[in-house]
Write a protein that holds these residues in place. Structure first.
Motif, short mmCIF file in Angstrom:
data_model
loop_
_atom_site.label_atom_id
_atom_site.label_comp_id
_atom_site.label_asym_id
_atom_site.label_seq_id
_atom_site.Cartn_x
_atom_site.Cartn_y
_atom_site.Cartn_z
N ALA A 1 0.84 -1.20 0.00
CA ALA A 1 0.00 0.00 0.00
C ALA A 1 0.87 1.25 0.00
O ALA A 1 0.66 2.17 -0.80
N ALA B 1 2.76 1.99 -3.35
CA ALA B 1 1.94 2.64 -4.37
C ALA B 1 1.63 4.08 -3.98
O ALA B 1 1.65 4.98 -4.82
N ALA B 2 1.36 4.30 -2.69
CA ALA B 2 0.94 5.63 -2.27
C ALA B 2 2.07 6.64 -2.41
O ALA B 2 1.83 7.82 -2.72
N LEU B 3 3.30 6.21 -2.19
CA LEU B 3 4.43 7.15 -2.21
C LEU B 3 5.06 7.28 -3.59
O LEU B 3 6.02 8.03 -3.77
N ASN B 4 4.55 6.52 -4.56
CA ASN B 4 5.10 6.59 -5.92
C ASN B 4 4.27 7.57 -6.74
O ASN B 4 3.05 7.46 -6.78
N LYS B 5 4.97 8.50 -7.38
CA LYS B 5 4.24 9.57 -8.06
C LYS B 5 3.30 9.05 -9.14
O LYS B 5 2.26 9.61 -9.38
N ARG B 6 3.73 7.96 -9.81
CA ARG B 6 2.88 7.43 -10.87
C ARG B 6 1.97 6.31 -10.38
O ARG B 6 1.33 5.63 -11.17
N GLY B 7 1.94 6.12 -9.05
CA GLY B 7 1.05 5.10 -8.50
C GLY B 7 1.45 3.69 -8.85
O GLY B 7 0.61 2.80 -8.95
N LYS B 8 2.75 3.48 -9.06
CA LYS B 8 3.22 2.14 -9.38
C LYS B 8 3.95 1.54 -8.18
O LYS B 8 4.32 2.25 -7.24
N LEU B 9 4.19 0.25 -8.24
CA LEU B 9 4.93 -0.42 -7.18
C LEU B 9 6.43 -0.34 -7.47
O LEU B 9 6.85 -0.40 -8.63
N THR B 10 7.22 -0.23 -6.42
CA THR B 10 8.67 -0.16 -6.54
C THR B 10 9.27 -1.47 -6.03
O THR B 10 8.97 -1.89 -4.92
N SER C 1 -3.81 3.66 -12.18
CA SER C 1 -2.89 4.05 -11.11
C SER C 1 -3.31 3.41 -9.80
O SER C 1 -4.50 3.37 -9.46
N LEU C 2 -2.33 2.88 -9.08
CA LEU C 2 -2.64 2.26 -7.79
C LEU C 2 -2.55 3.25 -6.64
O LEU C 2 -2.78 2.90 -5.50
N ARG C 3 -2.19 4.47 -6.94
CA ARG C 3 -1.78 5.41 -5.89
C ARG C 3 -2.84 5.61 -4.81
O ARG C 3 -2.52 5.72 -3.63
N PRO D 1 -3.81 1.70 -1.65
CA PRO D 1 -3.73 2.06 -0.23
C PRO D 1 -5.10 2.14 0.45
O PRO D 1 -5.25 1.71 1.60
N PHE E 1 2.06 -1.72 -13.74
CA PHE E 1 1.94 -1.58 -12.29
C PHE E 1 3.28 -1.47 -11.56
O PHE E 1 3.32 -1.41 -10.35
#
Lengths: 473, 473, 473
Positions: B262, B265-274, C6-8, C12, C449
């Motif tokens: 969660a 995704a929340a902290l990624n600007k493009r809403g992707k997983l890192t 977007s998962l942003r 979450p 993603f």
């Protein structure tokens, strides 16, 4: 020529025949052992005393070694990863189901039936390990049909050797240095001697690794490394014997690994590490402690054995393997003679020393349990005395340490002899036509036996100039 | 400059010295513990009661974590996969054999000998884990010679800290949040502080991942994740304590993992997983439950701890790590301060809360077993009463919960203090010449210490325009 | 359109809601079971009798299967390795923590609390396996948000089915062929039926493997293969029953693997092996022995079941999967219907045969333990007689073999029925807006993603000519 390597008819035909035979033999002769037979359970059975709980953890660890450890280790070539990993899977699977029958006949047969429990599976995995080690000598140069035939022949030769050595010569070899490693190494060398391919002696364009295949192979090494203590201790006596086997294997591997890094850098002209050393030589200690792994050799001796085994193995890779290939026509693809042969010899010698040095002072009365053949014979009053101290001690042969040492030597010669004879015979069988033997130019190439994905060529050997237009200029 | 990184003389020399010393010490001082000594077995010994069967399964699981879990996790860089995985192998191997001696001297020494069993190996693996965590701070910037020296120094500092904390301060820390994670994190930070490289502060061209290296690293994470319950419970009391340790670790990891996705995704600007978050932050819960892992904290508290630890760890990666690098000259390569430091603090605080809240109402009389230092002192009549209820309960120190909490705080400060001092000293030693320290431009590059296969460059960083012809235009 | 994936915010938000609910339920309703509760230990407790030591080894093995086995197996696509492995991690983690609650309510609830021990975790992992199998049908076509929603819905439907079948219909299904494999297959098929994407019916440009992804996937297969005996035996009776379950699973997998190689070569036009067969069809035997895995079916029968299951599975991949996709709009991405559906049917039939053939002659009195519902009812004098022979035998339902067989049939229909209904409903929920469903062109693409490394494109599908300048000519 190329047509003759199609598996379309050959492999299914062979497998069908094998499966029908195996199924018939299972149906006719294989039943459950006492620990797996519902009918033999009664109101005095404690389910948690079932042999499953003693054997299954070790079985599972060895499974990981066989299928994942060997599988990844043998996938070290850039263009032969599918084959290395998948032929290992195929060969191991068949070898185990076949060994259940053949070993079962020699070791677990009574009342006209082979009695099956997890302990048989562990034994069958050891037979399988023998086949996979020998496979290392001919990796890249054999078809899956040939590998199945090799397993078909090697398992019985191994099982007979094992049966003669355990039943008649009677030796101490808990980690299998003699029976597993020496047998496998010399069987494999004999096979590859017969399968000699002159054109491969100067190397093969496809006999290269890639960055990913090297990493994958190290993963295989690590799985073997981590679970080797289970391998070496799976068939020892329970209790302190198994405890020592775990300790010695860990220590031997540990000192062997440290040594391998040092020697790898020292023998490299540019002072760099070589991945092939990390993948193979680090493991030498696991073999070297094998023959004396359950004895009171002391942790320091296990450490020293690891260093010695590693050194022999490393020098073997650098100097002996090229010599064998050039002078003796023995092309040992993965260098099994170094990792299993030379170390097996050192281990056997160490085992003999440990036998000669064993005394009641060090072992107490349980010396006659570990060195079972030195226990007094049936009827000897000393036996009764000892049985007071160790309930359930079985009568032995009353051998002296020197006698036992001579039997160990006899077992070494007998094992190597049968391995070479069996390997030569197997090699000739593998040269029969219609076994889909790969042509020289398709050795070490997954494309021969696999549907490969579209990026396969791009990871491969450049076969043509990258800019063909240039050649026109 | 480049010549000075050759391992050809340096590594073999260091290893030879170490091996001679270790072998001499093993020969002089290491013997078998009672469970591995044949001489101590007698007619009342039940082999299946051997400590091997209690300890070995946990040992094997931790082995997988150390060699395969850490090995794959640290192989996350595109051009540093060989080094990450193989230096981990080398460092771990040496750290364990060295810790057997050093910890043995402090914890398993009697009658002039270190007594060796699998339990020592588990303890040595924990010391090894400490070294490997600290290694994370300097990954890519150190030679194998430096890593061996670091292990050589860190193991004794850790062992002394452990000995003082366990023997004199006496704390509850079953999962090692204080002793393992906080120590390792601050030791590593202190080392990397001394090894500060200004040129790396703006990133390094080779500090990148590849598709395959990211996947390999996730595999490492998964192995750590799967076996972490064994790590956290390996040294608890047997029975219900170990059972709770398994449950809490699983639950903590589980909630931590869900939270990590969660937040990633929340902290990624493009809403992707890192992928770096998946590789590291998911594991935070395993550390966070550590200090209270065997207590009756309730499953819900384990769940909450996982969420909290994960959140702290994630925020640490995003905000604290860059701050440490820029402002405090602490270049924490793998972010060990987030995964082991911050979570270690939360875990320690949770442990203190659990200690303060513990009552006989919740624990019954076995409270005095889990919180052993709260047990009545020898001679106290309450002790005899409790020993009726819990046979074998050892006399304690009669501490109150508040006193125990203060000792926990003292242990935290003492541990961090020694870790920082030891780390600073180690850092200065690592800066000595002739340890093959990599030049800046060869950081994160396997080519420096390995013979690399021919496809290595092609997977690497583009160093020149792909179409050089264009530049002529 | 692209923005909507977007998962942003979506991920979450969903996770936060789930975590708050789960944490509240854990806090309110989850406590320790007797083996993990410190308060219930007393002076008669032997710590080594704790259920942990019976359950944890099997739990750990299944953990490896779930997280590493499935994870690697599902990473078989060239551009979808991150997603396959990581979404498996996410979905499995959530499914287990959710199943602890839902199954706990149905199976481990007493005195207003769910009692938690490692045995609950094993059960929850089975529920998780169900979700992951169903996931196989929609791999590449679903977002992580959709997968969490699917797990959220599938776990309760599965748990209710399980509860009804175990509590009311009462069947023999130790390996879960009916409850796990048939349920999972038909649930997944129903979901993918609703999520039908016409544009994918002619294949997708990104639906390809790479050399590395194929190898990774085989590694997953090998981990599943090696630990499958633990999966099939985790919930049997202890003792000889579990022993047989291990043996039969190993034999079934073994014959299935050999058959898969033969059929793969036979059905390939060029007589080569297909990696997809190695990855999937080899495992068919593990499912096929499931329903009768603990019975006295004989090793030969296990061998034959492996061959049959494998053959059905292979033919399903070749002929049935394309048919389902084209004619019935059922796009079964990983072919779960072949590996879990067809084999599940064969297994169920074999189970029924084994039930009909079971006799006291073969099983002795423990027949009434294995076939618990055939045991005499409470009060029957035969029960007392049997309890003399098998202490602790519980009263049964006095069913005949024929009656039990009919109940098995009823359970099959009931399970498939609920699976299809639940799957259809879940499919419709997954079609709701705002669940980040991937657009067709981004199916099977990690880029959607994940933050991907810079070499991601280079391993991908060529989308444009490599030398765009040429197009200008």
């Amino acid at each position: 020529m190329k047509q003759s390597t199609s598996l379309r008819v050959r492999l299914p035909t062979l497998v069908l025949v094998l499966e029908v035979v195996i199924l018939a033999l299972y149906a006719g002769f294989v039943t459950y052992d006492d620990n797996a037979n519902a009918k033999l359970q009664n109101n005095e059975t404690n389910p948690m005393d079932n042999s499953l709980y003693r054997d299954y953890p070790f079985f599972a660890d060895v499974q990981v070694m066989i299928f994942i450890g060997f599988g990844c280790l043998l996938a070290f070539l850039r263009l032969y990863g599918f084959s290395g990993m998948v032929f290992n899977f195929l060969t191991a699977t068949f070898a185990i189901q076949w060994a259940i029958l053949v070993q079962g006949y020699f070791q677990f047969y009574s009342d006209g039936k082979i009695h099956l429990g997890v302990i048989n599976l562990i034994n069958a995995e050891f037979a399988c390990a023998v086949v996979l080690i020998s496979f290392g000598a001919v990796l890249g140069k054999t078809s899956p049909v040939q590998l199945l035939v090799m397993a078909l022949l090697e398992v019985p030769v191994f099982s007979i050797t094992e049966w003669v050595v355990l039943k008649y010569i009677k030796i101490n070899d808990a980690g299998g240095s003699i029976l597993i490693h020496l047998f496998a190494a010399y069987f494999g060398l004999a096979v590859t001697f017969v399968l000699y391919r002159p054109s491969l002696n100067d190397g093969h364009a496809k006999e290269i690794t890639s960055y990913q295949s090297d990493i994958l192979s190290v993963m295989g090494t690590l799985f073997l490394w981590v679970f080797w203590p289970s391998f070496n201790s799976a068939l020892t006596f329970k209790g302190d014997d198994q405890h020592r086997a775990v300790l010695h294997t860990f220590i031997g591997l540990s000192s062997s690994t440290l040594t391998a890094f040092a020697l790898s850098a020292a023998l490299n002209k540019r002072g760099k590490l070589t991945m092939a050393d990390v993948q193979n030589v680090t493991l030498a200690g696991g073999v070297t402690v094998g023959a004396s792994v359950d004895m009171m050799i002391s942790p320091a001796a296990a450490y020293a054995l690891g260093v010695m085994g590693c050194t022999a193995c490393m020098l073997g890779y650098r100097y002996l393997t090229p010599f064998l290939a050039r002078r003796l026509r023995i092309q040992d693809q993965c260098g099994i003679h170094n990792l299993h042969g030379l170390t097996g010899f050192i281990s056997s010698l160490a085992g003999i020393c440990a036998i000669l040095l064993a005394s009641e002072e060090t072992y107490g009365p349980s010396m006659y349990q570990i060195f079972a053949h030195r226990a007094p014979v049936e009827g000897d009053p000393k036996l009764l005395e000892l049985q007071q101290l160790i309930p359930g001690l079985k009568p032995g042969l009353g051998r002296t340490a020197q006698e036992q040492a001579l039997y160990q030597v006899a077992a070494i010669f007998f094992t190597i002899g049968l391995a070479i004879l069996g390997g030569l015979f197997t090699g000739f069988v593998l040269k029969l036509p219609n076994l889909a033997s790969p042509p020289d130019e398709y050795c070490f190439d997954d494309d021969l036996f696999f549907d490969v994905p579209s990026d396969f060529d791009s990871t491969g050997v450049p076969k043509a100039p990258i800019c063909p237009a240039d050649t026109k200029v």
